[in-house]
Design a protein around this motif. Sequence first.
Motif, PDB file in Angstrom:
ATOM      1  N   ARG A  11       0.833  -1.206   0.000  1.00 29.36           N
ATOM      2  CA  ARG A  11       0.000   0.000   0.000  1.00 29.36           C
ATOM      3  C   ARG A  11       0.865   1.253   0.000  1.00 29.36           C
ATOM      4  NH1 ARG A  11      -2.979  -3.968   0.085  1.00 29.36           N
ATOM      5  NH2 ARG A  11      -5.061  -4.120   0.940  1.00 29.36           N
ATOM      6  N   PRO A  12       0.404   2.316  -0.674  1.00 32.36           N
ATOM      7  CA  PRO A  12       1.208   3.550  -0.690  1.00 32.36           C
ATOM      8  C   PRO A  12       1.259   4.252   0.664  1.00 32.36           C
ATOM      9  CG  PRO A  12      -0.786   3.827  -2.015  1.00 32.36           C
ATOM     10  CD  PRO A  12      -0.754   2.406  -1.554  1.00 32.36           C
ATOM     11  N   VAL A  13       0.177   4.193   1.438  1.00 30.77           N
ATOM     12  CA  VAL A  13       0.157   4.822   2.762  1.00 30.77           C
ATOM     13  C   VAL A  13      -0.510   3.863   3.743  1.00 30.77           C
ATOM     14  CG1 VAL A  13      -0.614   6.775   4.168  1.00 30.77           C
ATOM     15  CG2 VAL A  13      -0.055   7.141   1.758  1.00 30.77           C
ATOM     16  N   VAL A  14       0.209   3.551   4.810  1.00 26.32           N
ATOM     17  CA  VAL A  14      -0.332   2.687   5.859  1.00 26.32           C
ATOM     18  C   VAL A  14      -0.161   3.415   7.184  1.00 26.32           C
ATOM     19  CG1 VAL A  14      -0.191   0.457   7.032  1.00 26.32           C
ATOM     20  CG2 VAL A  14       0.284   0.607   4.573  1.00 26.32           C
ATOM     21  N   ILE A  15      -1.243   3.492   7.932  1.00 25.66           N
ATOM     22  CA  ILE A  15      -1.213   4.114   9.248  1.00 25.66           C
ATOM     23  C   ILE A  15      -1.663   3.086  10.277  1.00 25.66           C
ATOM     24  CG2 ILE A  15      -2.120   5.949  10.723  1.00 25.66           C
ATOM     25  CD1 ILE A  15      -2.750   7.516   8.133  1.00 25.66           C
ATOM     26  N   PHE A  16      -0.796   2.824  11.233  1.00 21.30           N
ATOM     27  CA  PHE A  16      -1.169   1.980  12.359  1.00 21.30           C
ATOM     28  C   PHE A  16      -1.644   2.923  13.440  1.00 21.30           C
ATOM     29  CE2 PHE A  16       1.626  -0.619   9.871  1.00 21.30           C
ATOM     30  CZ  PHE A  16       1.030  -1.875   9.936  1.00 21.30           C
ATOM     31  N   SER A  17      -2.832   2.659  13.958  1.00 23.98           N
ATOM     32  CA  SER A  17      -3.532   3.601  14.806  1.00 23.98           C
ATOM     33  C   SER A  17      -4.229   2.861  15.932  1.00 23.98           C
ATOM     34  CB  SER A  17      -4.570   4.309  13.918  1.00 23.98           C
ATOM     35  OG  SER A  17      -5.444   5.093  14.658  1.00 23.98           O
ATOM     36  N   LYS A  18      -4.724   3.627  16.877  1.00 27.23           N
ATOM     37  CA  LYS A  18      -5.658   3.109  17.881  1.00 27.23           C
ATOM     38  C   LYS A  18      -6.877   4.009  17.830  1.00 27.23           C
ATOM     39  CE  LYS A  18      -2.517   0.711  20.923  1.00 27.23           C
ATOM     40  NZ  LYS A  18      -1.957   0.581  22.270  1.00 27.23           N
ATOM     41  N   SER A  19      -8.042   3.416  17.887  1.00 31.17           N
ATOM     42  CA  SER A  19      -9.289   4.160  17.696  1.00 31.17           C
ATOM     43  C   SER A  19      -9.506   5.236  18.755  1.00 31.17           C
ATOM     44  CB  SER A  19     -10.482   3.198  17.658  1.00 31.17           C
ATOM     45  OG  SER A  19     -10.552   2.458  18.856  1.00 31.17           O
ATOM     46  N   SER A  20      -8.909   5.095  19.911  1.00 26.05           N
ATOM     47  CA  SER A  20      -9.099   6.074  20.986  1.00 26.05           C
ATOM     48  C   SER A  20      -7.983   7.114  21.059  1.00 26.05           C
ATOM     49  CB  SER A  20      -9.198   5.353  22.329  1.00 26.05           C
ATOM     50  OG  SER A  20      -7.998   4.652  22.574  1.00 26.05           O
ATOM     51  N   CYS A  63       9.193   2.169  15.612  1.00 28.67           N
ATOM     52  CA  CYS A  63       8.043   2.991  15.968  1.00 28.67           C
ATOM     53  C   CYS A  63       7.938   3.062  17.487  1.00 28.67           C
ATOM     54  CB  CYS A  63       6.756   2.390  15.407  1.00 28.67           C
ATOM     55  SG  CYS A  63       6.825   2.009  13.662  1.00 28.67           S
ATOM     56  N   ASN A  64       8.214   4.228  18.050  1.00 29.54           N
ATOM     57  CA  ASN A  64       8.144   4.365  19.495  1.00 29.54           C
ATOM     58  C   ASN A  64       7.612   5.737  19.832  1.00 29.54           C
ATOM     59  OD1 ASN A  64       8.380   3.829  22.175  1.00 29.54           O
ATOM     60  ND2 ASN A  64      10.588   4.095  22.255  1.00 29.54           N
ATOM     61  N   PRO A  65       6.396   5.878  20.316  1.00 32.61           N
ATOM     62  CA  PRO A  65       5.463   4.821  20.684  1.00 32.61           C
ATOM     63  C   PRO A  65       4.945   4.102  19.445  1.00 32.61           C
ATOM     64  CG  PRO A  65       4.377   6.935  20.852  1.00 32.61           C
ATOM     65  CD  PRO A  65       5.815   7.208  20.511  1.00 32.61           C
ATOM     66  N   SER A  66       4.263   3.010  19.671  1.00 33.49           N
ATOM     67  CA  SER A  66       3.860   2.164  18.542  1.00 33.49           C
ATOM     68  C   SER A  66       2.812   2.796  17.640  1.00 33.49           C
ATOM     69  CB  SER A  66       3.386   0.797  19.036  1.00 33.49           C
ATOM     70  OG  SER A  66       2.253   0.930  19.868  1.00 33.49           O
ATOM     71  N   VAL A  67       1.988   3.721  18.150  1.00 37.10           N
ATOM     72  CA  VAL A  67       0.996   4.403  17.311  1.00 37.10           C
ATOM     73  C   VAL A  67       0.943   5.879  17.654  1.00 37.10           C
ATOM     74  CG1 VAL A  67      -0.444   2.359  16.951  1.00 37.10           C
ATOM     75  CG2 VAL A  67      -0.966   3.911  18.839  1.00 37.10           C
ATOM     76  N   PRO A  68       0.588   6.729  16.712  1.00 31.10           N
ATOM     77  CA  PRO A  68       0.432   6.395  15.309  1.00 31.10           C
ATOM     78  C   PRO A  68       1.783   6.102  14.673  1.00 31.10           C
ATOM     79  CG  PRO A  68       0.254   8.767  15.591  1.00 31.10           C
ATOM     80  CD  PRO A  68       0.375   8.164  16.963  1.00 31.10           C
ATOM     81  N   ALA A  69       1.775   5.186  13.743  1.00 25.84           N
ATOM     82  CA  ALA A  69       2.965   4.846  12.968  1.00 25.84           C
ATOM     83  C   ALA A  69       2.585   4.978  11.495  1.00 25.84           C
ATOM     84  CB  ALA A  69       3.427   3.433  13.280  1.00 25.84           C
ATOM     85  N   VAL A  70       3.266   5.873  10.809  1.00 29.14           N
ATOM     86  CA  VAL A  70       2.904   6.187   9.429  1.00 29.14           C
ATOM     87  C   VAL A  70       3.996   5.713   8.486  1.00 29.14           C
ATOM     88  CG1 VAL A  70       2.332   8.054   7.828  1.00 29.14           C
ATOM     89  CG2 VAL A  70       1.610   8.205  10.226  1.00 29.14           C
ATOM     90  N   PHE A  71       3.569   4.977   7.476  1.00 32.36           N
ATOM     91  CA  PHE A  71       4.456   4.507   6.418  1.00 32.36           C
ATOM     92  C   PHE A  71       3.950   5.083   5.104  1.00 32.36           C
ATOM     93  CE2 PHE A  71       4.821   1.546   9.847  1.00 32.36           C
ATOM     94  CZ  PHE A  71       6.140   1.136   9.846  1.00 32.36           C
ATOM     95  N   ILE A  72       4.826   5.752   4.379  1.00 32.80           N
ATOM     96  CA  ILE A  72       4.476   6.304   3.065  1.00 32.80           C
ATOM     97  C   ILE A  72       5.506   5.798   2.080  1.00 32.80           C
ATOM     98  CG2 ILE A  72       4.166   8.393   1.676  1.00 32.80           C
ATOM     99  CD1 ILE A  72       3.402   9.859   4.258  1.00 32.80           C
ATOM    100  N   GLY A  73       5.030   5.183   0.999  1.00 32.69           N
ATOM    101  CA  GLY A  73       5.940   4.645   0.000  1.00 32.69           C
ATOM    102  C   GLY A  73       6.885   3.611   0.575  1.00 32.69           C
ATOM    103  N   GLN A  74       6.378   2.735   1.414  1.00 31.41           N
ATOM    104  CA  GLN A  74       7.109   1.654   2.063  1.00 31.41           C
ATOM    105  C   GLN A  74       8.197   2.154   3.011  1.00 31.41           C
ATOM    106  OE1 GLN A  74       6.725   1.418  -1.575  1.00 31.41           O
ATOM    107  NE2 GLN A  74       4.775   0.479  -1.038  1.00 31.41           N
ATOM    108  N   GLN A  75       8.175   3.436   3.355  1.00 34.62           N
ATOM    109  CA  GLN A  75       9.169   4.008   4.242  1.00 34.62           C
ATOM    110  C   GLN A  75       8.500   4.455   5.546  1.00 34.62           C
ATOM    111  OE1 GLN A  75      10.862   7.610   2.698  1.00 34.62           O
ATOM    112  NE2 GLN A  75      12.565   7.589   4.128  1.00 34.62           N
TER     113      GLN A  75
END
Length: 104
Positions: A11-20, A63-75
Amino acid sequence: MDTVRRLIGERPVVIFSKSSCCMSHSVKALICNFGANPTVIEVDKLPKGQQEQVETALLQLGCNPSVPAVFIGQQFIGGAAQVISLNVQNKLNELLLKARAIFV
């Protein structure tokens, strides 16, 4: 770890998140305002075992803290502070274009 790497690679953009997490929400809104359609993984909504695996993999990727963790263009771009900083520097748009997450 393999699941996280696969998602980032596909995916071009992946965001690892927590809903709260308000910072996760802000990052998602910012990227969407550029017209991108990020893949969002709500870590807290994953099954318990998978949640722990994803959080461990994110920490291993830096990734520290683990979220949000943003990856753009596999980076790995970083968390909220890094994404907001890139936006202030007018560099976020360029990264999204390069990753083909947006086309204008």
